[in-house]
Design an enzyme around this catalytic site. Structure first.
Site, PDB file in Angstrom:
ATOM      1  N   GLU A  25      53.677  36.305  35.985  1.00 55.71           N
ATOM      2  CA  GLU A  25      54.880  37.152  36.027  1.00 55.71           C
ATOM      3  C   GLU A  25      56.142  36.335  36.242  1.00 55.71           C
ATOM      4  O   GLU A  25      57.211  36.701  35.785  1.00 55.71           O
ATOM      5  CB  GLU A  25      54.777  38.189  37.158  1.00 55.71           C
ATOM      6  N   HIS A  29      29.079  26.381  34.885  1.00 51.31           N
ATOM      7  CA  HIS A  29      27.954  26.750  34.031  1.00 51.31           C
ATOM      8  C   HIS A  29      28.337  27.810  33.012  1.00 51.31           C
ATOM      9  O   HIS A  29      27.477  28.442  32.416  1.00 51.31           O
ATOM     10  CB  HIS A  29      26.780  27.201  34.911  1.00 51.31           C
ATOM     11  N   LYS A  65      55.605  49.921  32.434  1.00 54.69           N
ATOM     12  CA  LYS A  65      55.608  50.919  33.513  1.00 54.69           C
ATOM     13  C   LYS A  65      56.410  52.149  33.089  1.00 54.69           C
ATOM     14  O   LYS A  65      56.018  53.293  33.312  1.00 54.69           O
ATOM     15  CB  LYS A  65      56.258  50.336  34.783  1.00 54.69           C
TER      16      LYS A  65
END
Ligand SMILES: O=P(O)(O)OC[C@H]1O[C@H](O)[C@H](O)[C@@H](O)[C@@H]1O
Length: 430
Positions: free
Chosen positions: A269, A290, A401
């Site tokens: 951000e 792994h 938003k």
């Protein structure tokens, strides 16, 4: 805390000692800018003063009124959850910490079913007081408490800005309420009321967390060679400039797994602007050796790996065995094995010319965590200065938003209209 840049020298992409020397002049200028922003408590820079401006007594006054609970349920998202989650998941406590930072109905229902609501403190956190996910979750939690016969007003702590929906709710119901400090963006708020109420409720030493932050603050100087935080910020910036567009953050301690999530928000951000930035990837040592390590070592040369470890760990001995081929493990410890894996991964990346940076903290405790969080914030601010981006804003997030709020009828936002313009090229299955 120390940062070791050695394995980013002469790699691909890579740095040289001369590059770092030259960059140090720019670090000095950037530090002057940061220091003046801190001195004036400017928006964003004020966060780097938190070790001195946060009042732990005020946090304790708000949290001490709850008898030691069985659990703390934080309702918040992004910067209003990740700092507290990093600390809670790193430090052991018999008070369990849970975080509702998503609105997945199954996950919310199953958590509420499992929680002893009459023994839980609900910690609702939103700087703006407008975040739809947080407020919706809080309404759901409040109703669940009422249905369970629990007086929610007795068990709720609010942390929010000076005005807004949550502040009004706290005032209406006379709830204990903490202020989100002025000038501190959510992702830089770990060392404030936002990050410290949960550890306080869990019985951790929040003064020690702040003391660790003060250690980081005291080490800020005009040279990357004297400031581990700036060494990390300058090196990651210079590597990004040379093509390291992904930063895989790999703590070698399960207790620091959430730290990588917190870091991801901070880095993404703050620095993802104007076509610039460095994508944070989350990994865990040794587990991800792994799985992801193959890509980091042999994939496109567009990455750096940040390896983090405590130099002191609890010891669990590996029992002796007479099984052929495993005898070398006996008499050693799981910590030794993890450290060997850490060093082997560094060497394996270096042998393939992949830049990697080592960050060491003394141990996973309050003080070292405070120092680590502070240092990464300072590193991020320095990177932002060097890249000339607006570190403390997040317009791209705000766009989404607003679109979501508009869709839900929460106001007239042009962003919501764009949803109707979605293009389709759909291939249906059976
Ligand atoms: O604390 P709030 O106002 O609820 O905001 C919570 C989060 O919302 C947004 O997504 C912002 O981009 C984040 O930086 C912030 O941490």
């Amino acid at each position: 805390m120390n940062v070791d840049l050695g394995n980013a020298l002469e790699t691909t992409p890579g740095l040289t000692e001369e590059t770092l020397e030259r960059l140090d002049d720019r670090v000095a200028d950037a530090h002057d800018r940061i220091a003046s922003g801190m001195a004036d408590d400017e928006f964003g820079y004020a966060a780097l003063n938190l070790p001195e401006t946060t009042d732990p007594a005020a946090i304790r006054e708000a949290t001490d009124r709850f008898d030691r609970p069985e659990a703390v349920l934080t309702v918040g998202i992004g910067g209003s959850a990740l700092g507290a989650a990093t600390l809670a998941n790193a430090l052991e406590s018999d008070v369990d910490a849970y975080f509702l930072d998503n609105v997945d109905p199954d996950a919310v229902a199953s958590l509420l079913d499992d929680l002893p609501l009459d023994e839980t403190v609900v910690n609702v956190v939103s700087k703006s007081g407008t975040t739809a996910e947080t407020l919706a979750n809080f309404l759901v939690v409040r109703e669940a408490m009422a249905e369970a016969g629990v007086d929610w007003t007795e068990r709720t702590l609010v942390t929010t800005g000076k005005e807004g929906n949550l502040r009004a709710l706290a005032d209406d119901h006379d709830l204990p309420a903490l202020d989100v400090p002025d000038g501190v963006p959510g992702r830089f708020s770990a060392l404030s009321t936002v990050g410290l109420a949960v550890p306080a409720l869990q019985g951790h030493d929040i003064e020690a967390i702040l003391a660790g932050g003060s250690d980081g603050m005291a080490s800020l100087s005009g040279s990357l060679f004297e400031t581990p935080a700036y060494a990390y910020g300058a090196a990651t910036y210079a590597l990004a400039e040379r093509g390291a567009l992904t930063n895989a953050v790999m703590p070698y301690a399960e207790s620091l797994e959430t730290f990588a999530e917190w870091f991801a928000q901070l880095w993404a951000e703050s620095l993802g602007k104007d076509g610039l930035g460095q994508t944070p990837a989350r990994a865990l040592g040794a587990t991800d050796q792994h799985s992801q390590l193959q890509l980091y070592r042999a994939g496109p040369p567009d990455k750096l790996v940040s390896l983090i470890r405590p130099t002191e760990r609890a010891e669990t001995a590996i029992p002796e065995t007479d099984l052929d081929g495993l005898a070398y493990l006996g008499g050693s410890s799981l910590g030794d094995l993890l450290d060997a894996e850490f060093e082997a991964t560094e060497a394996s990346l270096a042998a393939a010319d992949v830049p990697n940076l080592r960050i060491e903290i003394d141990r996973v405790d309050e003080r070292s965590l405070g120092e680590l969080l502070y240092a990464m914030e300072a590193a991020c601010v320095l990177y932002g200065e060097l890249a000339s981006v607006s570190t403390f804003t997040q317009p791209a997030v705000e766009w989404g938003k607003k679109a979501a709020r508009g869709l839900l009828g929460g106001g007239d936002f042009p962003e919501a209209d764009a949803v109707a313009d979605k293009r389709e090229l759909r291939i249906d299955g059976s």
